[in-house]
Design a protein around this motif. Structure first.
Motif, short mmCIF file in Angstrom:
data_model
loop_
_atom_site.label_atom_id
_atom_site.label_comp_id
_atom_site.label_asym_id
_atom_site.label_seq_id
_atom_site.Cartn_x
_atom_site.Cartn_y
_atom_site.Cartn_z
N TYR A 61 43.81 39.24 33.64
CA TYR A 61 42.88 38.37 34.40
C TYR A 61 43.71 37.71 35.39
CZ TYR A 61 44.78 34.15 32.11
OH TYR A 61 45.73 33.19 31.69
N GLN A 64 43.64 40.15 38.10
CA GLN A 64 42.32 40.25 38.83
C GLN A 64 41.87 39.00 39.79
OE1 GLN A 64 39.39 39.69 35.68
NE2 GLN A 64 37.71 39.34 37.22
N ARG A 65 42.72 37.89 39.61
CA ARG A 65 42.56 36.59 40.38
C ARG A 65 43.53 37.10 41.54
NH1 ARG A 65 38.90 33.92 37.35
NH2 ARG A 65 38.96 33.93 35.24
N TRP A 69 39.76 41.47 42.81
CA TRP A 69 39.10 42.82 42.31
C TRP A 69 38.00 42.28 41.23
CZ3 TRP A 69 42.70 47.32 41.37
CH2 TRP A 69 43.27 47.62 42.35
N GLU A 70 36.97 43.00 40.91
CA GLU A 70 35.90 42.71 40.04
C GLU A 70 36.60 43.37 38.44
OE1 GLU A 70 32.04 44.05 40.05
OE2 GLU A 70 31.89 43.18 42.07
N GLN A 71 36.54 42.77 37.72
CA GLN A 71 36.92 42.96 36.29
C GLN A 71 36.90 44.39 36.02
OE1 GLN A 71 35.56 43.31 33.10
NE2 GLN A 71 37.43 43.88 32.21
N LEU A 74 39.29 46.57 37.96
CA LEU A 74 40.73 46.43 37.46
C LEU A 74 40.89 47.40 36.21
CD1 LEU A 74 43.61 45.27 37.87
CD2 LEU A 74 42.77 43.30 36.55
N SER A 75 40.15 46.92 35.25
CA SER A 75 40.36 47.99 33.86
C SER A 75 40.32 49.46 33.99
CB SER A 75 39.09 47.30 33.22
OG SER A 75 39.30 47.72 31.70
#
Lengths: 157, 157
Positions: A61, A64-65, A69-71, A74-75
């Motif tokens: 997270y 991500q910030r 990026w969208e979560q 990233l995953s």
DNA sequence: CCTGGAAAGATGACGTGTCATGTACCTGCC
DNA sequence: GGCAGGTACATGACACGTCATCTTTCCAGG
């Protein structure tokens, strides 16, 4: 709601120039980075953030910030990078939902090898094409648009 | 080849601001266009070019040069748009290798319905956030970078 | 003619990004 | 203490973009 405020000629030209810049520059940088190092721009950004992290590891997270990026992007991306051996995941003791992402040796090596060429390319294709004033102008203008984008109430200023 | 010309702070900030602008603005525009009309930005661009074409039809290679897309991207995208009924292909008599792409009624309707909202969004998120001087500066700067990108010999200026 | 190279376009494989949804865990409040 | 809602992260399905490669047709120089 009545009439549409179409773009006038100046606005149209500026907008289209921006769109073309975005498309062509991004594609070219990606091509060159990929060719010279096997990394995508996305890989590169992730690796840079991890390299800059205090402990060489980050919670997804946080990553991500930083990346905005969208979560799920990233995953997925971390999954692919893991499969290629560039990063590794570890369990997080403080928060059992969470995880840590950390660089592998291969990841550190990849970014170390890729960075000089990539920076040189960015410089040649972009930075060196512009004056310091233009760079300042660009930064200012980008920040203004981003501020509006990130403030849901700001569109009506 | 000796030392690497890393980016200084000003350059770094400008470059990162640009990258964030590109990422966030593009994503947001895509989201909104998709939500309001079911079209992607790519669909939109193709439909606009076809609408502006003299006979309402274009050869793929013309479309390609206008959009500055890779050939295979265009081909794949036209395939998908055709599947969705937005465009149609026709044989080309003058050049038997070639083809024509033309708008269907559904395609014309889609772009007609989508355009007002999309232009309004571009205006609110981008144009209205900037002064006329900033727009001019952006256009100028984009053109400079693009010139260098398109001239293989120009990187060393 | 006719042949070699270049142009127009399509296609399969694969990496990437998004949306919707699912699961596990944490946290504040009754 | 338990439950309601939120947070952290993963996943499957599907649209998108690129690369490499293939086919067909055009054309220029012999």
């Amino acid at each position: 709601m009545s009439d549409i405020r179409w773009l006038d000629d100046d606005e149209q030209r500026a907008w289209r120039a921006y769109l073309r810049l975005q498309g062509s520059l991004g594609a070219e940088l990606n091509r060159r980075l990929q060719a010279s190092s096997g990394l995508s721009l996305a890989d590169y950004d992730v690796l840079v953030r991890l390299t800059d992290a205090p402990d060489g590891r980050l919670r997804p997270y946080e990553l991500q910030r930083e990346l905005h990026w969208e979560q799920s992007r990233l995953s997925h991306h971390l999954g692919r990078m893991q499969k290629r051996g560039l990063v590794r995941r570890e369990e997080c003791d403080e928060d059992r939902r969470g995880a840590y992402v950390l660089l592998t040796e291969a990841g550190r090596e990849a970014i170390t090898q890729a960075a000089p060429d990539h920076v040189e390319t960015v410089r040649r294709l972009f930075i060196d094409a512009l004056s310091p004033e233009q760079l300042r102008a660009l930064e200012g203008l980008a920040v203004q648009v981003l501020a509006r984008l990130e403030d849901p109430a700001g569109e009506r200023a």
